[in-house]
Design an enzyme around this catalytic site. Structure first.
Site, PDB file in Angstrom:
ATOM      1  N   CYS A 254       8.731  -7.219   5.406  1.00 12.59           N
ATOM      2  CA  CYS A 254       9.224  -7.191   6.776  1.00 12.59           C
ATOM      3  C   CYS A 254       8.525  -8.251   7.624  1.00 12.59           C
ATOM      4  CB  CYS A 254       9.051  -5.795   7.372  1.00 12.59           C
ATOM      5  SG  CYS A 254       7.498  -5.044   6.958  1.00 12.59           S
TER       6      CYS A 254
ATOM      7  N   GLY B  30       9.576   5.336   2.553  1.00 18.16           N
ATOM      8  CA  GLY B  30       8.140   5.314   2.810  1.00 18.16           C
ATOM      9  C   GLY B  30       7.826   5.375   4.298  1.00 18.16           C
ATOM     10  N   THR B  31       8.608   4.658   5.102  1.00 20.77           N
ATOM     11  CA  THR B  31       8.336   4.629   6.544  1.00 20.77           C
ATOM     12  C   THR B  31       8.488   6.027   7.140  1.00 20.77           C
ATOM     13  OG1 THR B  31       9.081   2.342   6.667  1.00 20.77           O
ATOM     14  CG2 THR B  31       9.076   3.594   8.734  1.00 20.77           C
TER      15      THR B  31
ATOM     16  N   GLY C 136      11.187   5.320  -2.770  1.00 19.49           N
ATOM     17  CA  GLY C 136      11.970   5.180  -3.996  1.00 19.49           C
ATOM     18  C   GLY C 136      12.166   3.743  -4.437  1.00 19.49           C
TER      19      GLY C 136
ATOM     20  N   THR D 236      21.318  16.929   5.878  1.00 19.46           N
ATOM     21  CA  THR D 236      21.882  17.123   4.537  1.00 19.46           C
ATOM     22  C   THR D 236      21.246  16.137   3.568  1.00 19.46           C
ATOM     23  OG1 THR D 236      23.929  17.916   5.493  1.00 19.46           O
ATOM     24  CG2 THR D 236      24.055  17.132   3.211  1.00 19.46           C
TER      25      THR D 236
HETATM   26  N1  PLP Z   1       3.947   1.646   2.849  1.00 19.96           N
HETATM   27  C1  PLP Z   1       3.730   0.603   2.051  1.00 19.96           C
HETATM   28  C2  PLP Z   1       2.363   0.387   1.479  1.00 19.96           C
HETATM   29  C3  PLP Z   1       4.767  -0.285   1.752  1.00 19.96           C
HETATM   30  O1  PLP Z   1       4.526  -1.333   0.956  1.00 19.96           O
HETATM   31  C4  PLP Z   1       6.045  -0.052   2.308  1.00 19.96           C
HETATM   32  C5  PLP Z   1       7.141  -0.994   2.071  1.00 19.96           C
HETATM   33  O2  PLP Z   1       6.931  -2.172   1.845  1.00 19.96           O
HETATM   34  C6  PLP Z   1       6.218   1.080   3.129  1.00 19.96           C
HETATM   35  C7  PLP Z   1       5.151   1.892   3.384  1.00 19.96           C
HETATM   36  C8  PLP Z   1       7.541   1.390   3.734  1.00 19.96           C
HETATM   37  O3  PLP Z   1       8.425   1.926   2.773  1.00 19.96           O
HETATM   38  P1  PLP Z   1      10.002   1.877   3.008  1.00 19.96           P
HETATM   39  O4  PLP Z   1      10.431   0.455   2.828  1.00 19.96           O
HETATM   40  O5  PLP Z   1      10.573   2.771   1.944  1.00 19.96           O
HETATM   41  O6  PLP Z   1      10.277   2.392   4.366  1.00 19.96           O
END
Ligand code: PLP
Length: 389
Positions: free
Chosen positions: A332, A71-72, A206, A243
């Site tokens: 986090c 997600g990040t 994921g 990759t």
């Molecule tokens: N965006 C939201 C709303 C999230 O809750 C999170 C993770 O907690 C992220 C982004 C980041 O995703 P990732 O942990 O896969 O980097």
């Protein structure tokens, strides 16, 4: 001791079906999908099958699916992918986002702001919802990107992204719209050809949908020009060099198929009923309990509760010792003493924000686990309250 996991918004377990789907892609079918030989072509086919499954989950097309590391990365690829060119061009550019975004968007916006991009951070109302009229008022002739999340990770509150995107496009069709759908995907139906047809970029992770950590997706609508974050091979149609993580991508495909099946069953209603059973049970058993955020438009698995006079950090430790895993916001942030930026933005005082606990259920949570949690949490709150008298 029975362990009860009520922190599915932090991460979910990888489902056994997904582990089974991934297994052949480490040692048996291990070819590089870019290789022309048979081994490579086998994994290429698996990657493309997964892409088709993800596209089905979103009701988009496979070409619009870019695989990432999570997600990040997807959020950063969306923001930098659109706004980075303006850093060099010295042309004014404006980003509109919100105060309740995950740090993956918020800190990317801070970085861009420090490099000269103008940024507006919309405030939510007391229910945790971004009001469309606030977006309307913030749009400027040089607005290039609007980034508002689909569902909040701390409160589960769903944002009116379809409507926000329509407003942005009505102001100027050239404005692009990104949504962080990390907490919405596989919990709510997502339709980039219907309600979200004005959304150009959409991020998914994921590990919030029963696939492994370190896997993600960015939906990039056909025709949207994206400057890549990474420079290297021509992978992912020049949008993400490197990759491919084949087992992870296969997992995302399998997770998408399972999510589609789950979403079209009674299971989301059952999950919502369990969440409400927990919420109602706690509100009844614990005096001075409040729900943070709108209960009208929420993901089916999340509740954010405030217990007046209780330090949530102490409560989390007490619950953990009794086998319950919960959280007070983004994973986090755990260990940080700062109160939640989301709850502060909704108007809570720092003390109220520090008294708030997030409980997030998974597809695997059972009624027996909720009843067990209901037997433990009220007593833990009462003990902490009497200790602080
Ligand atoms: N965006 C939201 C709303 C999230 O809750 C999170 C993770 O907690 C992220 C982004 C980041 O995703 P990732 O942990 O896969 O980097």
């Amino acid at each position: 001791m029975q362990r009860i996991y009520l922190d599915a918004n932090a991460t979910t377990p990888v489902l056994p079906e997904i582990v089974d789907a991934m297994r052949p892609f480490w040692s048996e079918s291990f070819g590089n999908p870019s290789s022309a030989h048979h081994s490579g072509q086998r994994t290429r086919a698996a990657v493309e099958d997964a892409r088709t499954s993800v596209a089905r989950l979103l009701n988009g097309t496979p070409r619009e699916v870019v695989f990432t590391s999570g997600g990040t990365e997807s959020d950063n690829l969306a923001l930098f992918g659109i706004l980075q060119p303006y850093l060099d061009r010295r042309e004014p550019a404006h980003l509109i986002t919100s105060q309740i975004e995950h740090h993956a968007v918020l800190y990317a916006a801070h970085f861009l702001q420090a490099r000269g991009i103008e940024v507006t951070y919309l405030a939510p109302n007391a229910d945790g919802v971004i009001d469309p009229s606030a977006l309307e008022a913030a749009l400027r002739p040089h607005t290039k990107l609007v980034s508002i999340m689909l569902a909040n990770n701390e409160t589960g509150v769903i944002q009116p992204v379809g409507k926000l995107a329509r407003i942005a496009k009505a102001f100027s069709p050239s404005i692009l719209v990104h949504t962080d759908a990390v907490q919405a995907a596989a919990k709510l139906p997502i339709d980039v050809s219907g309600e979200l047809k004005n959304v150009d970029l959409l991020a998914i992770s994921g590990h919030k949908m029963y696939a492994p950590q370190g896997t993600g997706i960015l939906f990039v609508r056909k025709g949207v020009q994206l400057t890549p974050l990474f420079h290297g091979g021509p992978h992912e149609r020049q949008r993400r060099a490197g990759t491919e993580n084949v087992p992870g991508i296969v997992a995302l495909g399998c997770a998408s198929e399972l999510a589609l099946r789950w979403l079209s069953s009674e299971a989301p209603d059952d999950l919502r009923a369990l969440t409400i059973r927990l919420e109602d049970g706690l509100s009844t058993a614990v005096p001075d309990t409040h729900i943070n955020g709108s209960t009208l438009h929420r993901t089916p698995n999340t509740t954010n509760l405030r217990f007046d006079g209780v330090d949530a950090e102490s409560l989390l430790i007490a619950l953990d010792m009794q086998g319950i895993s919960a959280s007070f916001g983004a994973a986090c942030q755990s260990g940080a003493t700062e109160p939640s930026h989301v709850l502060l933005a909704m108007g809570l005082t720092p003390t109220a924000a520090r008294s708030s606990l997030r409980l997030s259920l998974s597809r695997l949570t059972t009624a027996a686990e909720i009843d067990h949690a209901l037997a433990i949490i009220p007593a833990a709150v009462a003990r902490l309250r009497s200790a602080s008298l």
